[in-house]
Enzyme design. Structure first.
Site, PDB file in Angstrom:
ATOM      1  CG  ASP A  31      37.347  42.888  48.073  1.00  0.00           C
ATOM      2  OD1 ASP A  31      37.278  44.064  47.706  1.00  0.00           O
ATOM      3  OD2 ASP A  31      37.824  41.982  47.370  1.00  0.00           O
ATOM      4  CG  HIS A 223      40.965  38.081  45.989  1.00  0.00           C
ATOM      5  ND1 HIS A 223      40.687  38.394  47.304  1.00  0.00           N
ATOM      6  CD2 HIS A 223      40.209  38.924  45.249  1.00  0.00           C
ATOM      7  CE1 HIS A 223      39.806  39.370  47.355  1.00  0.00           C
ATOM      8  NE2 HIS A 223      39.497  39.717  46.110  1.00  0.00           N
ATOM      9  CG  HIS A 225      37.394  40.988  41.645  1.00  0.00           C
ATOM     10  ND1 HIS A 225      36.627  42.039  42.091  1.00  0.00           N
ATOM     11  CD2 HIS A 225      38.299  40.772  42.637  1.00  0.00           C
ATOM     12  CE1 HIS A 225      37.038  42.443  43.282  1.00  0.00           C
ATOM     13  NE2 HIS A 225      38.068  41.684  43.629  1.00  0.00           N
ATOM     14  CB  CYS A 256      38.607  47.268  43.051  1.00  0.00           C
ATOM     15  SG  CYS A 256      40.060  48.188  43.603  1.00  0.00           S
TER      16      CYS A 256
END
Length: 321
Positions: A31, A223, A225, A256
């Protein structure tokens, strides 16, 4: 014979020890790198993964078996999984988007855990994998079934659990529904992804409260950001609610490709520093993490996004003067 009081104390200690253990899932090699425009050499990726394992991390997501046409940075996935220096007790999962990706992963003979994903937003699913949420669930179920048949463990991701860049706020009931579906498929764990980093302690608490009773929290991870600087605060709320697993990325690498404006993941160094201060056991060597984060940033010619790493490195530099 142990007394009843002693037995109760032992059980209490065992529970406390369990609740004090925290697992960090490192996603920097996948990622963290997938959105980098300049190709990171395979040997650099391999060294990054090896360094992360040597720091004490027990779960390191290493690559994605996605078509190179869509994510060129992951074109070397087969070489990565074949050449990792595997340490005992460390899991090296790979992300797979579909059955074709799973077949390629299986063909390497080196993959024993995969991650699959769905989004809690029709608009995001259509933008990301060109299908509706229901269709993405069906695809994921096919991948999970095939993987489990091969003895491969399956972890599930749910993207856009707080908000979507195309559709706005996410209904927690949709996240609950998807969580239940992923568990029914056989996923051993579900990672709740705030893909664009719009979550706040309030919205995260609201989401987790909506999931309570419907999904076992020991099967959940988070998770976050850090687009709005809320990732650590959101993690604290998750911990208070009973979550004991979080994804993070070394040096805060990431973003992303299908969520314009989304910045990097929560930095692993920042997460580890905070967890240490909370008395939670990670088994991770923070010093080695800081060294690794600075090393990969220098290799890539980019700024280190970890506040903890920057502070530690500045302090070390002053001590040398």
């Amino acid at each position: 014979m142990r007394s009843l009081a002693a037995t109760r104390r032992l059980v209490s200690l065992q529970r406390r020890d369990f609740s004090n253990n925290f697992r960090i899932v490192e996603v920097g090699a996948r990622d963290g790198l997938q959105n980098e425009k300049n190709f990171v050499p395979t040997e650099t990726k391999l060294e990054l993964i090896n360094r992360l394992a040597e720091s004490g991390l027990k779960t390191i997501e290493v690559t994605s078996f996605v078509a190179p046409k869509w994510v060129p940075q992951m074109a070397d996935h087969k070489e990565i999984v074949k050449k990792i220096r595997r340490l005992d007790g460390v899991s090296y999962p790979v992300l797979v988007p579909n059955l074709k990706g799973l077949e390629s992963a299986i063909a390497t003979g080196k993959v024993d855990e995969i991650a699959l994903f769905v989004a809690a937003s029709d608009a995001f699913n259509k933008k990301n994998i060109n299908c509706t949420t229901d269709e993405s669930v069906q695809r994921a179920a096919e991948v999970a079934k095939a993987a489990l048949k091969e003895g491969i463990r399956v972890r599930g991701y749910i993207s856009t659990v707080i908000g979507c860049p195309y559709q706005g706020d996410t209904d927690p009931r949709e996240v609950l529904k998807l969580s239940e579906q992923l568990l029914q498929m056989g996923c051993y764990e579900i990672s709740l992804g705030d893909t664009i980093g719009v979550g706040t302690p309030g919205s995260v608490a609201k989401l987790l409260d909506a999931l309570k009773g419907g999904v076992p929290f020991e099967k959940l991870a988070v998770h976050f950001h850090d687009t709005f600087g809320q990732a650590l605060a959101n993690t604290v709320v998750s911990i208070e609610k009973g979550i004991r697993v979080a994804d993070s990325s070394i040096a805060g690498l990431g973003g992303c490709p299908y969520a314009k404006g989304a910045t990097g993941n929560l930095a692993t160094e920042d997460l580890a520093y905070m967890l240490n201060g909370m008395g939670l056991n990670t088994g991770v060597d923070l010093g080695k993490l800081v060294e690794t984060g600075q090393w990969i940033c220098e290799k890539m010619g980019r700024q280190n996004s970890s506040r903890a790493a920057s502070a530690i490195l500045n302090k070390q530099a002053k001590q040398k003067c």
